[in-house]
Write a protein that holds these residues in place. Structure first.
Motif, PDB file in Angstrom:
ATOM      1  N   LEU A  18       0.735  -1.150   0.122  1.00 53.77           N
ATOM      2  CA  LEU A  18      -0.005  -0.236   0.065  1.00 53.77           C
ATOM      3  C   LEU A  18       0.847   1.347  -0.001  1.00 53.77           C
ATOM      4  CD1 LEU A  18      -2.700  -0.791   2.683  1.00 53.77           C
ATOM      5  CD2 LEU A  18      -2.991  -0.649   0.416  1.00 53.77           C
ATOM      6  N   ASP A  19       0.513   2.380  -0.799  1.00 59.36           N
ATOM      7  CA  ASP A  19       1.231   3.442  -0.890  1.00 59.36           C
ATOM      8  C   ASP A  19       0.871   4.263   0.597  1.00 59.36           C
ATOM      9  OD1 ASP A  19       1.865   6.119  -1.298  1.00 59.36           O
ATOM     10  OD2 ASP A  19       1.631   5.920  -3.460  1.00 59.36           O
ATOM     11  N   LYS A  20       1.826   4.792   1.165  1.00 58.63           N
ATOM     12  CA  LYS A  20       1.790   5.571   2.181  1.00 58.63           C
ATOM     13  C   LYS A  20       0.909   6.610   2.237  1.00 58.63           C
ATOM     14  CE  LYS A  20       5.879   4.354   4.767  1.00 58.63           C
ATOM     15  NZ  LYS A  20       6.418   3.370   3.394  1.00 58.63           N
ATOM     16  N   ASN A  21       0.550   7.310   1.028  1.00 52.51           N
ATOM     17  CA  ASN A  21      -0.173   8.452   0.918  1.00 52.51           C
ATOM     18  C   ASN A  21      -1.462   8.158   0.895  1.00 52.51           C
ATOM     19  OD1 ASN A  21       1.760  10.211   0.608  1.00 52.51           O
ATOM     20  ND2 ASN A  21       2.095   9.698  -1.474  1.00 52.51           N
ATOM     21  N   GLU A  22      -1.897   6.954   0.733  1.00 56.51           N
ATOM     22  CA  GLU A  22      -3.356   6.460   0.605  1.00 56.51           C
ATOM     23  C   GLU A  22      -4.153   6.415   2.139  1.00 56.51           C
ATOM     24  OE1 GLU A  22      -3.844   3.132  -2.783  1.00 56.51           O
ATOM     25  OE2 GLU A  22      -2.169   2.607  -1.084  1.00 56.51           O
ATOM     26  N   THR A  23      -5.275   7.127   2.039  1.00 59.94           N
ATOM     27  CA  THR A  23      -5.985   7.054   3.185  1.00 59.94           C
ATOM     28  C   THR A  23      -6.836   5.872   3.788  1.00 59.94           C
ATOM     29  OG1 THR A  23      -7.843   7.973   2.095  1.00 59.94           O
ATOM     30  CG2 THR A  23      -6.568   9.738   3.281  1.00 59.94           C
ATOM     31  N   VAL A  24      -6.579   5.711   4.834  1.00 59.00           N
ATOM     32  CA  VAL A  24      -6.982   4.208   5.452  1.00 59.00           C
ATOM     33  C   VAL A  24      -8.077   4.493   6.396  1.00 59.00           C
ATOM     34  CG1 VAL A  24      -6.286   1.813   6.322  1.00 59.00           C
ATOM     35  CG2 VAL A  24      -4.772   3.128   4.824  1.00 59.00           C
ATOM     36  N   LEU A  25      -9.195   3.657   6.516  1.00 62.76           N
ATOM     37  CA  LEU A  25     -10.096   3.939   7.449  1.00 62.76           C
ATOM     38  C   LEU A  25     -10.419   2.322   7.875  1.00 62.76           C
ATOM     39  CD1 LEU A  25     -12.614   6.706   6.847  1.00 62.76           C
ATOM     40  CD2 LEU A  25     -10.941   6.604   8.567  1.00 62.76           C
ATOM     41  N   PRO A  26     -10.766   2.307   9.017  1.00 69.97           N
ATOM     42  CA  PRO A  26     -11.075   0.741   9.647  1.00 69.97           C
ATOM     43  C   PRO A  26     -12.366   0.381   9.051  1.00 69.97           C
ATOM     44  CG  PRO A  26     -11.000   2.113  11.453  1.00 69.97           C
ATOM     45  CD  PRO A  26     -10.453   3.085  10.671  1.00 69.97           C
ATOM     46  N   TRP A  27     -12.709  -0.780   8.911  1.00 67.80           N
ATOM     47  CA  TRP A  27     -14.128  -1.127   8.521  1.00 67.80           C
ATOM     48  C   TRP A  27     -15.154  -0.527   9.364  1.00 67.80           C
ATOM     49  CZ3 TRP A  27     -16.532  -3.685   4.522  1.00 67.80           C
ATOM     50  CH2 TRP A  27     -17.806  -4.034   4.783  1.00 67.80           C
ATOM     51  N   PRO A  28     -16.293  -0.101   8.808  1.00 71.46           N
ATOM     52  CA  PRO A  28     -16.822   0.021   7.447  1.00 71.46           C
ATOM     53  C   PRO A  28     -16.191   1.166   6.679  1.00 71.46           C
ATOM     54  CG  PRO A  28     -18.402   0.798   9.005  1.00 71.46           C
ATOM     55  CD  PRO A  28     -17.436   0.491   9.738  1.00 71.46           C
ATOM     56  N   GLY A  29     -15.652   2.053   7.240  1.00 73.28           N
ATOM     57  CA  GLY A  29     -15.118   3.090   6.550  1.00 73.28           C
ATOM     58  C   GLY A  29     -16.119   3.929   5.941  1.00 73.28           C
ATOM     59  N   ASN A  30     -15.960   4.537   4.809  1.00 73.65           N
ATOM     60  CA  ASN A  30     -17.034   5.236   3.988  1.00 73.65           C
ATOM     61  C   ASN A  30     -16.633   5.290   2.483  1.00 73.65           C
ATOM     62  OD1 ASN A  30     -15.221   7.262   3.223  1.00 73.65           O
ATOM     63  ND2 ASN A  30     -15.435   8.448   5.233  1.00 73.65           N
ATOM     64  N   SER A  71     -15.946   7.271   0.094  1.00 75.02           N
ATOM     65  CA  SER A  71     -14.703   7.868  -0.601  1.00 75.02           C
ATOM     66  C   SER A  71     -13.384   7.491   0.080  1.00 75.02           C
ATOM     67  CB  SER A  71     -15.139   9.379  -0.423  1.00 75.02           C
ATOM     68  OG  SER A  71     -15.048   9.906   1.101  1.00 75.02           O
ATOM     69  N   VAL A  72     -13.309   7.248   1.197  1.00 77.36           N
ATOM     70  CA  VAL A  72     -11.903   6.528   1.423  1.00 77.36           C
ATOM     71  C   VAL A  72     -11.372   5.459   0.512  1.00 77.36           C
ATOM     72  CG1 VAL A  72     -12.648   4.637   3.097  1.00 77.36           C
ATOM     73  CG2 VAL A  72     -10.634   5.986   3.630  1.00 77.36           C
ATOM     74  N   GLN A  73     -10.033   5.683   0.505  1.00 85.49           N
ATOM     75  CA  GLN A  73      -9.514   4.923  -0.537  1.00 85.49           C
ATOM     76  C   GLN A  73      -9.272   3.442  -0.151  1.00 85.49           C
ATOM     77  OE1 GLN A  73      -5.631   6.224  -2.476  1.00 85.49           O
ATOM     78  NE2 GLN A  73      -6.042   5.052  -4.224  1.00 85.49           N
ATOM     79  N   VAL A  74      -8.785   3.233   1.157  1.00 85.66           N
ATOM     80  CA  VAL A  74      -8.672   1.797   1.807  1.00 85.66           C
ATOM     81  C   VAL A  74      -9.322   1.651   3.093  1.00 85.66           C
ATOM     82  CG1 VAL A  74      -6.810   0.188   2.513  1.00 85.66           C
ATOM     83  CG2 VAL A  74      -6.169   2.202   0.768  1.00 85.66           C
ATOM     84  N   VAL A  75     -10.221   0.411   3.027  1.00 81.21           N
ATOM     85  CA  VAL A  75     -10.900   0.157   4.222  1.00 81.21           C
ATOM     86  C   VAL A  75      -9.950  -1.095   4.809  1.00 81.21           C
ATOM     87  CG1 VAL A  75     -12.904  -0.774   5.072  1.00 81.21           C
ATOM     88  CG2 VAL A  75     -13.065   1.244   3.435  1.00 81.21           C
ATOM     89  N   ASN A  76      -9.600  -0.757   5.894  1.00 82.19           N
ATOM     90  CA  ASN A  76      -9.006  -1.912   6.750  1.00 82.19           C
ATOM     91  C   ASN A  76      -9.989  -2.985   7.307  1.00 82.19           C
ATOM     92  OD1 ASN A  76      -7.145  -3.547   7.989  1.00 82.19           O
ATOM     93  ND2 ASN A  76      -6.168  -2.025   9.066  1.00 82.19           N
ATOM     94  N   LEU A  77      -9.892  -4.144   6.899  1.00 80.72           N
ATOM     95  CA  LEU A  77     -10.802  -5.204   7.279  1.00 80.72           C
ATOM     96  C   LEU A  77      -9.971  -6.248   8.099  1.00 80.72           C
ATOM     97  CD1 LEU A  77     -13.854  -6.221   7.236  1.00 80.72           C
ATOM     98  CD2 LEU A  77     -12.991  -7.766   5.641  1.00 80.72           C
TER      99      LEU A  77
END
Ligand code: GDP
Length: 477
Positions: free
Chosen positions: A166-178, A180-186
């Motif tokens: 994963l690119d360090k610039n990518e925004t990550v949110l934990p599941w369920p995220g939303n 528009s977020v680029q990466v959801v972390n499950l």
């Protein structure tokens, strides 16, 4: 055929089996409790068995009349091609850096989760990725604790375009995220034994792998007797697309063994699961039933099995006790197969060779308490049969997915309980299934009364749950 025809035909098949389980169980009880009755019950059991196999055989043939086999095959190929195309599209975005992704960590504790368990874990992640239209990204697949060469030395990578970390610039949110977020972390919590030796159920995202996508559910339900198995089989078969060198290796074994079908796959799980084990004879009883049914069609087949196990001593036992059978399979494969021996590099190769052959068999006898046995069944449905829901016997559990949330039965006949262990049923009542008792009854929790009791299995049907998933409108066949 119409949906009504297919559902009814399959219902008659399953209920014929249920009827047989019921009568066999009651006869066994009778023989135990009433003195002097045994010669009578033995004769009855023999006749009932012939009736039973003849009925099963006729219902099996009913599936093939009026060109229905050809229709089923066409429908199966269409649906399989569509789902595989969607998965390829999902997993290979043109520009990975811009793609929406789902990040999934993998269980790394090998002792609590063997090969089948881990593969099912990836299925769980890929189902969520598919449902939410996010490319699945697994960070440590190449280094999966099984082989130095990694999972990808046997199978094609999940993606050809998203290969770096994963690119360090990518925004990550934990599941369920939303959205528009680029990466959801499950990050799925690891299942741990809860003291009663069963795994505690981890918290799960809302996409139960047993739930079907709304846009395909009707067609899958017409096609298949266990629609969720067909669906899960598609994900398993995407994940284990063999590399050319892997196909070569399978081919080598096939030639060496002179492997031939029709044959029955027998998977026997022992070593660390010895407490749950069944005798070889129990498996072979159902193998015999398969060959007896074939005989009814005038097919006097040469009897063979493919034996897969984590206990190499079973081969000697099988050769000795069943000299009239040809036994495919290699005791060497099981020597390094067990969790206990931990020869990891060999273990992943060996288990995959066994799975390859089990999933080419015409019928499976095994225990669905084992991930390996369920995996073989899922793969068969993904590649060999349009519908293999009548091609197996499990000696213990009914089919389930380890990370499933629930499985429901719906009453289509009313029931008045005959004893305190049974529940009353009204038509349309829903029951969360615990298991089939293989004596005509199933056990479950009635959703209205919240009581866990028994009910006659023939009075219910399976309820297939459906949810809205991403539907990939641009993918055409
Ligand atoms: P489960 O424990 O049976 O539910 O399934 P898992 O896949 O989680 O773990 C079982 C482990 O036992 C696998 O990782 C294999 O290493 C081994 N195993 C089980 N059955 C077989 C078999 O038929 N052949 C081989 N080679 N290994 C097996």
């Amino acid at each position: 055929p119409t949906k009504e025809y297919e559902l009814l035909r399959r219902r008659i098949y399953f209920n014929t089996k249920e009827f047989w389980y019921y009568v066999s169980y009651e006869l066994r009880l009778l023989a135990k409790t009433v003195e002097g009755i045994k010669p009578f019950t033995i004769r009855m059991k023999k006749n009932i068995n012939e009736h039973y196999l003849s009925l099963l055989n006729d219902i099996t043939k009913l599936a093939t009349v009026d060109d229905h086999t050809r229709w089923r095959r066409k429908e199966y190929i269409y649906l399989r091609t569509l789902v595989q195309k969607r998965l390829r599209f999902l997993q290979n975005p043109e520009d990975c850096s811009k793609a929406k992704k789902l990040f999934c960590n993998l269980i790394s504790d090998r002792r609590s989760c063997g090969y089948g368990c881990r593969l099912h874990h990836i299925v769980n992640c890929l189902v969520v990725a598919y449902a939410t239209n996010r490319t699945l990204f697994l960070d440590n697949l190449h280094n999966w604790g099984f082989t130095s060469g990694g999972f990808s030395s046997l199978f094609f990578p999940l993606s050809n375009t998203c290969t770096s970390s994963l690119d360090k610039n990518e925004t990550v949110l934990p599941w369920p995220g939303n959205e528009s977020v680029q990466v959801v972390n499950l990050t799925l919590p690891i299942a741990v034994p809860d003291g009663s030796s069963r795994m505690r159920r981890p918290l799960l995202p809302p996409f139960d792998p047993l739930v079907l996508p709304e846009d395909l559910s009707h067609r899958i339900q017409v096609l298949h007797g266990e629609p969720s198995v067909w669906w899960i089989g598609q994900f398993v078969n995407y994940i284990i697309r063999p590399q050319l060198s892997t196909i070569d290796m399978f081919q080598g074994y096939e030639d060496n063994m002179a492997f031939q079908v029709p044959t029955v796959g027998v998977h026997i799980r022992r070593t660390d699961k010895i407490g749950l084990s069944h005798k070889l004879e129990e498996y072979m009883y159902y193998v015999e039933q398969y060959y007896k049914q074939q005989q009814m069609n005038g097919k006097d087949l040469f009897k063979t099995i493919y034996l897969a196990t984590d206990d190499p001593t079973l081969f000697k036992e099988a050769y000795k006790k069943y000299p009239d059978y040809h036994i495919f399979g290699d005791p060497e494969l099981s020597k390094t197969g067990s969790v206990a021996t931990r020869e990891l590099d060999k273990s992943i190769v060996n288990i995959n060779i066994d799975l390859f052959f089990l999933s080419r068999c015409d019928y499976l006898v095994c225990t669905f308490s084992s991930h390996v046995c369920r995996l073989a069944y899922e793969i068969i449905n993904g590649i060999k049969y349009a519908d293999a829901s009548t091609q197996f016997t499990s000696l213990d559990d009914m089919y389930h997915f380890s990370d499933q949330i629930r499985r429901l039965h719906v009453a289509i006949l009313p029931h008045k309980s005959n004893r305190p262990q049974e529940m009353d049923l009204q038509v349309d009542d829903e029951i969360e299934v615990i298991g089939n008792e293989w004596n005509g009854y199933s056990k479950g929790t009635h959703l209205r009364t919240n009581k866990t009791l028994l009910y006659p299995t023939f009075k219910v049907i399976q309820k297939t749950e459906v949810m809205y998933f991403a539907s990939y409108p641009d993918i055409k066949i």
